[in-house]
Scaffold this motif. Structure first.
Motif: not given
Length: 442
Positions: A126-130
Motif C-alpha cells: 500500500s501507499a502507507a507501507i511504501q
C-alpha cells in the motif's frame, strides 16, 4: 584537500583526529571517507576497522605517505576502497573520490531495493507501507537511535528487525527487551547483568541485554513507555556514558550499540507532560518512524490474509486453500482493533476449521462484534446451558479486553487501568485470547 573537493562539487565535513572523525561519521553518515593513516590519538588502521565494523560497504580512501604504503595495502585487504600516495595530483584525488561516491550511490540504490522487497514481502504494498519503507531505508544504515511508534500488533518489531537487517550491524546480535515485563527491582540486572553473589539468588554471573549487544549489536527496547522512572534513569545514564558495569561488579564495559525503541504511546506528549523523561526521549528519538494501523491500509488485508493462511496451512501440514470473495470483503471492512496480530489469529483459526476454501462463515465469529452466522448461532443455542454461558462469557471478556486496548490506543498498561485490573492480569488475558489462534507476535 577539503578545498579541492568543495571546488569539485562535494559537500565535505572534516575532523582533525580519529575519534572526532568516528563521532562525525556516526552523526552524519558519509557517502565516502578520505582517511589518513597517521593521526593523533587512534591511528588510521583502527579508525578503518571501526568504520567498517559499523558499515562494511562504506568506501574509504586511504591517504598515505610512501613510507606507510605497506600499511595502506593491508588496509585494502581489510576492506578499504583504494589508497593514494602523497603527494598526489588534484585531478587524481578528485577522480578517486568520485568513483568512491559513485560506488556508494550504486550500493544505496541496491539497499533501497532490498529494503522495499523485504518490507513489501512482509507487510504489503500500500501507499502507507511504501512510505514506511522509504523511512526505513533513509535511516537503516546510520547509527541513529530510532523510536518506532504505532498501535499494538501493527508490526513495530518487523520494522526494528528490518532496520537491523539493513544496517552495518547485521552480523551482530539483535537483542529484544520487553520493558513492560521487567520488574522494577530487576531492571539493573536485566539491562546490565550481575556478578555471582551480587544479591540473594544471584548464583552465577549473568550477562545483561546491553552486554549481549555491546560489541556492535542492536538492542530493541519494546514497550519503552512502560519502563519505570528508575529504569529510565538507568537507561539514560548508560546511553550517555556509553559504558555499563554489572550489578556487584566494577569492570567497565564499553557500549557500541544501536538502540531502537518501540512504543504504542504518544511518547513525545508524555515526555512534554512530565510522564516520561524528556531527556531520555530526545536521546532515543533521533529519528521517529510511525507504523500505520491496519485499518489505515485496507488494501494490504488480502495480501496479509493470504500470507497468514499459507503459513498456517503449511504449519498444519495441509494443502493450500483459497479465500472466497465474500470473506475478503468482510476482512477488508473490519476495523481491526488488534491490527495485524488480530488478522493473523483470524486466519490461523480459519485454516484450522476450513476444508476447501475460507468463507465468510469461517471468519465472522472471530471478528470483534461480528454476529455469528445463522448456522453457528443455531449450534450455540442447541448446546448445553453451561456451554452456552461459557461461550457468552468468553465473548464478553474478549470484547472488553480488545475494546479497552482500542480505547487506550494499544497501550496495555492504560487498557488494564480502564478495566480496573492489574497489568499482569491484563497481559495474561490478552495473551490467552489472542493466543487461541496461535503465536500472537507479529
Amino acid at each position: 584537500m577539503r578545498s579541492i573537493l568543495v571546488d569539485a562539487g562535494f559537500d565535505v565535513m572534516e575532523a582533525q583526529a580519529g575519534e572526532p572523525g568516528l563521532e562525525l561519521a556516526s552523526r552524519h553518515p558519509p557517502d565516502a571517507v578520505v582517511l589518513d593513516m597517521r593521526m593523533s590519538g587512534i591511528g588510521g588502521e583502527e579508525v578503518l576497522r571501526r568504520l567498517l565494523q559499523r558499515d562494511r560497504r562504506l568506501p574509504i580512501v586511504i591517504a598515505t605517505a610512501y613510507g606507510t604504503i605497506t600499511g595502506a595495502i593491508n588496509a585494502i585487504k581489510e576492506g578499504a576502497f583504494e589508497y593514494l600516495t602523497k603527494p598526489f595530483r588534484n585531478d587524481q584525488f578528485v577522480d578517486v573520490v568520485k568513483r568512491a561516491v559513485a560506488r556508494r550511490a550504486a550500493l544505496h540504490k541496491q539497499s533501497a531495493e532490498n529494503v522495499r522487497a523485504d518490507i513489501f514481502g512482509l507487510m504489503g504494498k500500500s501507499a502507507a507501507i511504501q512510505k514506511l519503507a522509504d523511512e526505513i531505508e533513509a535511516v537503516a544504515r546510520s547509527d541513529y537511535s530510532v523510536v518506532v511508534q504505532g498501535e499494538t500488533g501493527s508490526g513495530k518489531e518487523i520494522v526494528a528487525q528490518s532496520l537491523h537487517r539493513h544496517s552495518g550491524r547485521v552480523a551482530k546480535p539483535f537483542i529484544v527487551v520487553d520493558c513492560g515485563a521487567i520488574a522494577e527491582s530487576l531492571i539493573n540486572s536485566e539491562f546490565f547483568g550481575h556478578e555471582k553473589g551480587a544479591f540473594t539468588g544471584a548464583a552465577a554471573r549473568h550477562c545483561g541485554c546491553f552486554e549481549a549487544a555491546a560489541k556492535g549489536g542492536t538492542i530493541f527496547l519494546d514497550e519503552i513507555g512502560n519502563l519505570s522512572i528508575a529504569g529510565q534513569k538507568a537507561l539514560l545514564r548508560a546511553l550517555e556514558a556509553r559504558t555499563i558495569h554489572r550489578v556487584g561488579g566494577s569492570e567497565q564495559i564499553s557500549l557500541d550499540v544501536r538502540v531502537i525503541a518501540a512504543t504504542n504511546d504518544a511518547l513525545k506528549e508524555r515526555a512534554e507532560a512530565g510522564d516520561f523523561r524528556e531527556d531520555l526521549y530526545y536521546r532515543l528519538a533521533e529519528y521517529v518512524i510511525s507504523v500505520p494501523p491496519l485499518r489505515a491500509r485496507p488494501e494490504d488485508v488480502p495480501f496479509l490474509a493470504e500470507r497468514f493462511l499459507v503459513q498456517a496451512r503449511d504449519c498444519l501440514g495441509q494443502a493450500p486453500i483459497d479465500i472466497d470473495a465474500k470473506a475478503l470483503e468482510l476482512l477488508q471492512a473490519h476495523h481491526w482493533p488488534g491490527n495485524v496480530r488480530e488478522l493473523r489469529n483470524v486466519m490461523r483459526r480459519a485454516a484450522l476449521t476450513s476444508a476447501d476454501a475460507v468463507s465468510a462463515a469461517h471468519i465472522a465469529d472471530r471478528l470483534n462484534r461480528a454476529p455469528l452466522p445463522p448456522s453457528q448461532t443455531q449450534m450455540a443455542a442447541a448446546a448445553p446451558l453451561r456451554d452456552q454461558m461459557r461461550y457468552q462469557v468468553r465473548a464478553v471478556e474478549r470484547d472488553a479486553v480488545l475494546d479497552a486496548l482500542n480505547r487506550a490506543k494499544g497501550n496495555k498498561a492504560e487498557a488494564a487501568r480502564l478495566l480496573g485490573v492489574d497489568y499482569k492480569t491484563y497481559r495474561l488475558k490478552l495473551k490467552r485470547l489472542e493466543g487461541e489462534g496461535g503465536d500472537i507476535r507479529q
